[in-house]
Structures are given as structure tokens and as C-alpha cells.
Design an enzyme around this catalytic site. Structure first.
Site, PDB file in Angstrom:
ATOM      1  CB  SER A  86      -0.844  -0.029   1.269  1.00 28.00           C
ATOM      2  OG  SER A  86      -1.253   1.273   1.597  1.00 28.00           O
ATOM      3  CG  HIS A 142      -9.724   3.599   2.414  1.00 23.05           C
ATOM      4  ND1 HIS A 142      -9.656   2.221   2.409  1.00 23.05           N
ATOM      5  CD2 HIS A 142      -8.577   4.023   2.990  1.00 23.05           C
ATOM      6  CE1 HIS A 142      -8.514   1.853   2.947  1.00 23.05           C
ATOM      7  NE2 HIS A 142      -7.832   2.913   3.307  1.00 23.05           N
TER       8      HIS A 142
HETATM    9  P1  GDP Z   1      -5.854   7.627   4.203  1.00 24.91           P
HETATM   10  O1  GDP Z   1      -5.600   7.795   2.741  1.00 24.91           O
HETATM   11  O2  GDP Z   1      -5.074   6.516   4.825  1.00 24.91           O
HETATM   12  O3  GDP Z   1      -5.691   8.921   4.958  1.00 24.91           O
HETATM   13  O4  GDP Z   1      -7.363   7.116   4.391  1.00 24.91           O
HETATM   14  P2  GDP Z   1      -8.831   7.645   4.043  1.00 24.91           P
HETATM   15  O5  GDP Z   1      -9.197   7.266   2.653  1.00 24.91           O
HETATM   16  O6  GDP Z   1      -9.702   7.095   5.125  1.00 24.91           O
HETATM   17  O7  GDP Z   1      -8.806   9.214   4.194  1.00 24.91           O
HETATM   18  C1  GDP Z   1      -8.288  10.070   3.206  1.00 24.91           C
HETATM   19  C2  GDP Z   1      -8.619  11.516   3.517  1.00 24.91           C
HETATM   20  O8  GDP Z   1     -10.014  11.730   3.293  1.00 24.91           O
HETATM   21  C3  GDP Z   1      -8.334  11.948   4.951  1.00 24.91           C
HETATM   22  O9  GDP Z   1      -7.825  13.279   4.909  1.00 24.91           O
HETATM   23  C4  GDP Z   1      -9.732  11.951   5.578  1.00 24.91           C
HETATM   24  O10 GDP Z   1      -9.868  12.821   6.688  1.00 24.91           O
HETATM   25  C5  GDP Z   1     -10.566  12.448   4.397  1.00 24.91           C
HETATM   26  N1  GDP Z   1     -12.006  12.186   4.510  1.00 24.91           N
HETATM   27  C6  GDP Z   1     -12.992  13.109   4.312  1.00 24.91           C
HETATM   28  N2  GDP Z   1     -14.193  12.584   4.555  1.00 24.91           N
HETATM   29  C7  GDP Z   1     -14.001  11.280   4.897  1.00 24.91           C
HETATM   30  C8  GDP Z   1     -14.871  10.231   5.264  1.00 24.91           C
HETATM   31  O11 GDP Z   1     -16.098  10.382   5.337  1.00 24.91           O
HETATM   32  N3  GDP Z   1     -14.303   9.020   5.527  1.00 24.91           N
HETATM   33  C9  GDP Z   1     -12.954   8.818   5.436  1.00 24.91           C
HETATM   34  N4  GDP Z   1     -12.454   7.592   5.689  1.00 24.91           N
HETATM   35  N5  GDP Z   1     -12.087   9.808   5.130  1.00 24.91           N
HETATM   36  C10 GDP Z   1     -12.602  11.034   4.862  1.00 24.91           C
END
Ligand code: GDP
Length: 314
Positions: free
Chosen positions: A109, A181
Site C-alpha cells: 500500500s 476509506h
Molecule cells: P488515508 O488515505 O489513509 O488517509 O485514508 P482515508 O481514505 O480514510 O482518508 C483520506 C482523507 O479523506 C483523509 O484526509 C480523511 O480525513 C478524508 N475524509 C474526508 N471525509 C471522509 C470520510 O467520510 N471518511 C474517510 N475515511 N475519510 C474522509
């Protein structure tokens, strides 16, 4: 090219990546695509994994299994992410070596790279700095798996290769709002808001972090390409080479799902890594490029989500 008539084992076939891999292999004419449910074999259990490999003798393994989740799940369940993934990678690689699997592809990843490394991220930046705290446990387990591939190659001559995909989305994604995500979370949030007529949709964080998104069907195609054409120890990034801000992603999803919605940012939720864009020049150099543009991919992921809701309602 790997032999289409030999058995290939796809771990994690119920997940987004594993299921895409099974579709791709069947399309490519593989005659024996082997899968195992969690009830049939607990991949954290070496004895169970050994027994499965002895009974089925796969020639190839695509190792897509893992305990995965979004920023909230990673940050709140680090013990589970570390234990499950360390065990799953150790058991499968060990059994693959012991039963003389001809080739194994390990999927990592992009979160394994240091939090503040230069962008776009080149493969050699691995282990050059501290990890992002919100997904450190997962990243450590993934790095251990990648290093295991190298170790089995060096000590035992196994043809174990590894690839590092960027953020993925597509059919069979996890749409649970506490563990998903960002892409499936926002598709679901805009969909639910459209249904209820809610005027606003809340997006976590500031909307400023940047992420790269790849449709899982493109990833599956890249994996088959690597199984056919890549035999090196060095891990290889798999991505699209472009990123968007979370705010831009939210607008794109809003335009497809619920154009009337107003986007509101909840800055009390974490942003995570500021930017995560892979350098994919090595993959491009081998002659592979993604095909599915972001807007078309999001539209098809949304269609898949709606069709799944329709099936669940019947
Ligand atoms: P990351 O890529 O490991 O940080 O995982 P995520 O896909 O969960 O989050 C990516 C970004 O999207 C982070 O900055 C989160 O705060 C933002 N984000 C905004 N809204 C959401 C939501 O509803 N769910 C998640 N999981 N992330 C969100």
C-alpha cells in the site's frame, strides 16, 4: 507469461482487490482460479494455511488478503491491524515457499512510505523517514510483508515480487462509514443525503490533503501484467500518476450523486498524510498504463453501489 492452465490462488477474494483479481484472471483465460473463504482457512493460522497449500498446490499466488480500513479504523484498531496483517503475510509466504509456488505477487500500500517524503513518491523512499501516525500499525505490517518477500527471494530463491498500489476504489469496496476509506464514504454520504433531502454533506478534515485514486479493475490488470512481465526484487508502484484534493474529490462525487448538496468540512477529524502521490515512471517504463479516468470510474463505482442496494432491498 505465466501459464494460464496452472492453478492460481487469490487470497482475499471477497474483498475489493481479490474479487477484481478473480474477474481479471478469468477474463484472461485462467482455468483454475483458487479461492478460500475465511471459514475454510483462517489465513492467520499457519497450520490451516499449510494444510490448504498442501491440499491445493497452487502454482501461483496473488496475495490480496489483509485487514484493511480507512483513517478512523486504522487509528482506533492498531493492534488488530498489526496482528492480522503480520500473521496473514507470514503464513502465506511461508507456505508458498514450502510448497514451491512458482511465483507470488504481494500487494502492499502507498501508506508504507514515510509521511513527509518528497512527491511524487519513488520506490526508493521506503524506510527513509517516520510513518504517518494514523496508519502506522498497518504500514509496519505491510513493510514486514514486503521485506519477507525480499528475504525469501534471497535465502530460498523464491520468485516473490511486490507491488505498491495507490488508494483504490471500485466494486466490493467497504461502504461502512466508520471503517471505510474516503471514496466509498463520500459516495454513501452523498447518496444518503440525496435520499433524505439533507442540504449538507460533511467531509472529514480540511479537504486540503491530496490523494491519488485508481479503479481496482486497473489495479487487477496491472497485477496480471506484473505476474507476466516482472521478476525483480525491487517493489514497484502502481498508480495513475495524478492526484486530487479531498475537497475536489468531494465536488466530483457531489456532481455525480447529488449536485444540490453543500459540502461542509469537519476540521475536528484528522487529515492524515498531507499528500500521497506515487511516482509510476517505472511501471510506465515497463509499458503499462491505467485506462479508467477518475470521473468515469467514480460514476461506475456509484452505479455498482446503487445496484448492490437494489439487490439488498429485494
Ligand atoms: P488515508 O488515505 O489513509 O488517509 O485514508 P482515508 O481514505 O480514510 O482518508 C483520506 C482523507 O479523506 C483523509 O484526509 C480523511 O480525513 C478524508 N475524509 C474526508 N471525509 C471522509 C470520510 O467520510 N471518511 C474517510 N475515511 N475519510 C474522509
Amino acid at each position: 507469461m505465466i501459464n494460464r492452465s496452472q492453478p492460481v490462488f487469490v487470497t482475499g477474494h471477497r474483498g475489493m482487490v481479490g474479487s477484481a483479481m478473480v474477474r481479471r484472471l478469468k477474463d484472461a483465460g485462467f482455468e483454475q482460479v483458487l479461492t478460500a473463504t475465511r471459514q475454510e482457512v483462517d489465513l492467520r493460522d499457519q497450520a490451516a494455511v499449510d494444510a490448504w497449500f498442501d491440499a491445493h498446490r497452487p502454482a501461483y499466488v496473488i496475495h490480496a488478503a489483509g485487514t484493511v480500513g480507512g483513517i478512523h479504523a486504522n487509528a482506533t484498531r492498531p493492534a488488530e491491524f498489526l496482528y492480522d496483517n503480520l500473521m496473514i503475510h507470514a503464513t502465506v509466504l511461508h507456505a508458498a515457499w514450502r510448497t514451491r509456488v512458482a511465483k507470488l505477487l504481494y500487494l502492499g500500500s502507498s501508506c508504507i512510505y514515510p509521511r513527509d517524503c518528497p512527491q511524487p513518491i519513488r520506490e526508493e523512499y521506503l524506510l527513509t523517514g517516520p510513518l504517518e501516525k494514523t496508519n502506522e500499525a498497518y504500514a509496519i505490517a505491510k513493510i514486514a510483508g514486503l521485506k519477507s518477500c525480499e528475504a525469501y527471494r534471497r535465502q530460498h530463491g523464491c520468485n516473490f515480487i511486490s507491488a505498491m498500489p495507490t488508494n483504490l476504489y471500485g466494486p466490493n469496496d467497504n461502504f461502512d462509514l466508520t471503517s471505510s476509506h474516503v471514496m466509498p464514504a463520500l459516495i454513501r454520504k452523498f447518496h444518503d443525503a440525496a435520499l433524505s433531502g439533507a442540504p449538507q454533506v460533511t467531509v472529514w478534515g480540511t479537504g486540503r490533503p491530496r490523494r491519488e485514486f485508481m479503479h481496482v479493475d486497473d489495479l487487477a490488470d496491472a497485477c496480471l501484467f506484473l505476474m507476466d512481465h516482472y521478476d525483480e526484487e525491487r517493489t514497484i508502484n502502481v498508480g495513475v500518476g495524478e492526484d486530487v484534493s479531498i475537497g475536489e474529490l468531494a465536488e466530483l462525487i457531489r456532481d455525480i450523486v447529488y449536485p444540490q448538496a453543500e459540502i461542509v468540512f469537519d476540521a475536528s477529524m484528522p487529515d492524515g498524510t498531507p499528500r500521497k502521490l506515487l511516482d509510476v515512471s517505472r511501471l510506465h517504463g515497463l509499458g503499462w498504463r491505467h485506462r479508467i479516468p477518475l470521473r468515469a470510474g467514480v460514476a461506475s463505482a456509484y452505479q455498482w453501489y446503487c445496484s448492490r442496494l437494489a439487490v439488498a432491498a429485494t
